[in-house]
Scaffold this motif. Structure first.
Motif, short mmCIF file in Angstrom:
data_model
loop_
_atom_site.label_atom_id
_atom_site.label_comp_id
_atom_site.label_asym_id
_atom_site.label_seq_id
_atom_site.Cartn_x
_atom_site.Cartn_y
_atom_site.Cartn_z
N ILE A 30 -1.99 17.92 -1.80
CA ILE A 30 -3.03 16.74 -2.27
C ILE A 30 -2.08 15.31 -1.91
O ILE A 30 -1.21 15.00 -2.54
N ILE A 31 -2.87 14.71 -1.41
CA ILE A 31 -2.30 13.47 -0.72
C ILE A 31 -3.29 12.20 -1.16
O ILE A 31 -4.59 12.44 -1.00
N ALA A 32 -2.65 11.22 -1.72
CA ALA A 32 -3.72 9.93 -1.97
C ALA A 32 -2.83 8.75 -1.60
O ALA A 32 -1.88 8.52 -1.35
N SER A 33 -3.98 7.79 -1.00
CA SER A 33 -3.54 6.58 -0.39
C SER A 33 -4.60 5.39 -0.85
O SER A 33 -5.94 5.74 -1.00
N PRO A 77 0.80 -1.14 0.06
CA PRO A 77 -0.03 -0.05 0.15
C PRO A 77 0.79 1.34 -0.02
O PRO A 77 2.12 1.30 0.56
N ILE A 78 0.39 2.57 -0.24
CA ILE A 78 1.18 3.73 -0.82
C ILE A 78 0.23 4.81 -0.32
O ILE A 78 -1.01 4.87 -0.44
N CYS A 79 0.91 5.64 0.41
CA CYS A 79 0.32 6.99 0.67
C CYS A 79 1.47 8.13 0.08
O CYS A 79 2.66 7.99 0.40
N VAL A 80 0.88 8.71 -1.01
CA VAL A 80 1.72 9.58 -1.68
C VAL A 80 1.17 10.63 -2.06
O VAL A 80 -0.02 11.15 -1.97
N ARG A 81 2.11 11.84 -1.96
CA ARG A 81 1.66 13.42 -2.39
C ARG A 81 1.59 13.50 -4.02
O ARG A 81 2.31 12.96 -4.79
N LEU A 82 0.71 14.00 -4.42
CA LEU A 82 0.30 14.14 -6.01
C LEU A 82 0.79 15.64 -6.40
O LEU A 82 0.76 16.47 -5.66
N ARG A 83 1.22 15.36 -7.68
CA ARG A 83 1.21 17.08 -8.22
C ARG A 83 -0.01 17.53 -8.72
O ARG A 83 -0.74 16.88 -8.70
N GLU A 124 -9.88 7.21 -8.99
CA GLU A 124 -8.89 6.37 -9.78
C GLU A 124 -7.73 7.68 -9.80
O GLU A 124 -7.73 8.54 -10.36
N VAL A 125 -6.57 7.07 -9.33
CA VAL A 125 -5.16 7.56 -9.45
C VAL A 125 -4.24 6.64 -9.87
O VAL A 125 -3.99 5.90 -9.15
N CYS A 126 -3.69 6.90 -10.90
CA CYS A 126 -2.56 6.22 -11.30
C CYS A 126 -2.98 4.55 -11.50
O CYS A 126 -2.27 3.61 -11.57
N GLY A 127 -4.37 4.57 -12.15
CA GLY A 127 -4.99 3.26 -12.27
C GLY A 127 -5.36 2.34 -11.10
O GLY A 127 -5.70 1.51 -10.98
N GLN A 128 -5.27 2.88 -9.71
CA GLN A 128 -5.61 2.47 -8.83
C GLN A 128 -6.85 3.22 -7.91
O GLN A 128 -6.95 4.58 -7.87
N PRO A 129 -7.82 2.53 -7.51
CA PRO A 129 -8.65 3.16 -6.41
C PRO A 129 -8.22 3.58 -5.07
O PRO A 129 -7.47 2.81 -4.45
N MET A 130 -8.26 5.04 -5.04
CA MET A 130 -7.71 5.63 -3.83
C MET A 130 -8.54 6.62 -3.11
O MET A 130 -9.59 7.05 -3.56
N ASN A 131 -8.27 6.83 -2.07
CA ASN A 131 -8.98 7.95 -1.38
C ASN A 131 -7.96 9.33 -1.31
O ASN A 131 -6.59 9.25 -1.44
N VAL A 132 -8.45 10.39 -1.53
CA VAL A 132 -7.69 11.68 -1.76
C VAL A 132 -8.07 12.83 -0.91
O VAL A 132 -9.34 13.16 -0.69
N THR A 133 -7.07 13.60 -0.43
CA THR A 133 -7.31 14.71 0.69
C THR A 133 -6.45 15.71 -0.23
O THR A 133 -5.57 15.74 -0.88
N LEU A 134 -7.58 16.92 -0.38
CA LEU A 134 -6.94 18.13 -0.96
C LEU A 134 -7.02 19.42 -0.16
O LEU A 134 -8.24 19.47 0.47
N TRP A 158 -12.29 16.13 0.98
CA TRP A 158 -12.06 14.72 1.05
C TRP A 158 -12.79 13.78 -0.05
O TRP A 158 -13.91 14.15 -0.37
N VAL A 159 -12.10 13.06 -0.84
CA VAL A 159 -12.68 12.62 -2.01
C VAL A 159 -12.23 10.87 -1.57
O VAL A 159 -11.20 10.64 -1.66
N GLU A 160 -13.36 10.22 -1.69
CA GLU A 160 -13.14 8.58 -1.60
C GLU A 160 -13.36 7.96 -2.98
O GLU A 160 -14.11 8.17 -3.64
#
Length: 326
Positions: free
Chosen positions: A209-212, A153-159, A189-199, A184-186
């Motif tokens: 912007i962080i996705a996990s 699993p990953i938690c990554v900051r987005l551009r 799709e980010v980079c082909g994976q279902p993720m939750n995102v906070t902006l 908050w967005v649940e």
């Protein structure tokens, strides 16, 4: 010889050969000790995988661990020394585990990152990895999909230009003012994976912007803050501790062995520092880091051993012996 270099690193707080040689015991001339150190870095079979096994044994955990991936670099003359580092979080401290030396300056490539993660999976089961924290450099469809296939699993900051459900992340921020708490967005799709995102925005007005693909959306931001622990690690290895950037070594095998030695030294500082009492400042934070406290205690014990009082340093050595036999 390995033990002598670790003890010299603690006392010198410097990685240069001449500084290390001055701390070696014995009557040999400094020039002879320097040549001995050079031969050590040229020939010793020490490698990151072996050290990583020791680290994981010294830092036991019954729960899945959190990890951080980041890169640090410096120059020696016109030569780039560029290190991709995989660190483990233990009791709030980031500790180096595995490294890959990049053959160029600039960002790492996907294949090298996957190689590093495959090395990690030789030491760990995917179920032992709770999450991997990473910054904006570590994005890309192939990279994220590769992690998912490996069960990491990953938690990554987005551009701001990273697609979130096919829309650039900046478009999601259009209706969000800097004074607002965030969005908050649940299950997007980010980079082909279902993720939750906070902006949201930082205090400086920069988009954050962080996705996990693991954990609740409400906890993503708090979890990602732990990524900054690796910046403390880099400072401890460099300007605030062992002056890593002062090394004159540029050959990858030599730098890799130096990082292995620094890892062992750093882990010992952490183990010792955890035992030290530390006053708190008015804002509630520690006056000194765990690593600083451990380094001070070790240097003081080594000095006392030189005055024929070895009890203190022997007690601290047992931290490694007892953990290593567990």
């Amino acid at each position: 010889m390995l033990s002598l270099v670790v003890l010299a690193l603690l006392q010198a707080k410097d990685v240069r050969h001449a500084e290390l040689a001055e701390r070696f015991l014995g009557s040999a001339q400094t020039s002879s000790v320097i040549r001995r150190i050079e031969r050590f870095f040229d020939r010793h079979p020490l490698c990151p995988a072996d050290v990583a096994r020791v680290v994981l044994t010294l830092l036991p955990s019954t729960r899945p661990r959190e990890f951080i991936l980041d890169r640090t670099n410096w120059k020696y003359g016109q030569i780039d020394v560029n290190v991709l580092l995989f660190a483990v979080l233990w009791r709030g401290v980031a500790i180096p585990l595995l490294v890959e030396l990049l053959p160029h300056g600039g960002s790492s490539d996907t294949n090298l990152r996957h190689t590093l993660m495959d090395d990690a999976l030789c030491l760990l089961k995917p179920s032992e990895i709770q999450v991997l924290y990473a910054d904006r450099e570590f994005l890309g469809h192939v990279w994220i999909q590769g992690l998912a296939q490996r069960g990491i699993p990953i938690c990554v900051r987005l551009r701001t230009d990273t697609p979130v459900d096919e829309w650039p992340a900046r478009d999601w921020l259009q209706d969000l003012k800097p004074v607002n708490t965030g969005l908050w967005v649940e299950d997007v799709e980010v980079c082909g994976q279902p993720m939750n995102v906070t902006l949201t925005y930082t205090q400086d007005g920069e988009a954050l912007i962080i996705a996990s693909n693991t954990g609740s959306v409400t906890k993503i931001q708090a979890g990602y803050r732990k990524r900054f622990r690796i910046e403390c690690l880099f400072r401890a290895l460099k300007t605030k501790g062992f002056k890593l950037e002062s090394t004159h070594m540029t050959l990858h095998d030599h730098v890799e062995r130096l990082l292995c030695l620094l890892t062992l030294t750093y882990v010992w500082c952490v183990l010792v520092g955890m035992l030290q009492e530390c006053p708190l400042k008015r804002h509630g934070r520690r006056a000194w880091s765990v690593v600083t406290l451990g380094l001070r205690a070790l240097v003081r014990s080594i000095s006392q051993a030189a005055d024929h009082d070895a009890e203190g340093v022997l007690t601290l050595i047992k931290l490694l012996e007892l953990s290593g036999s567990a």
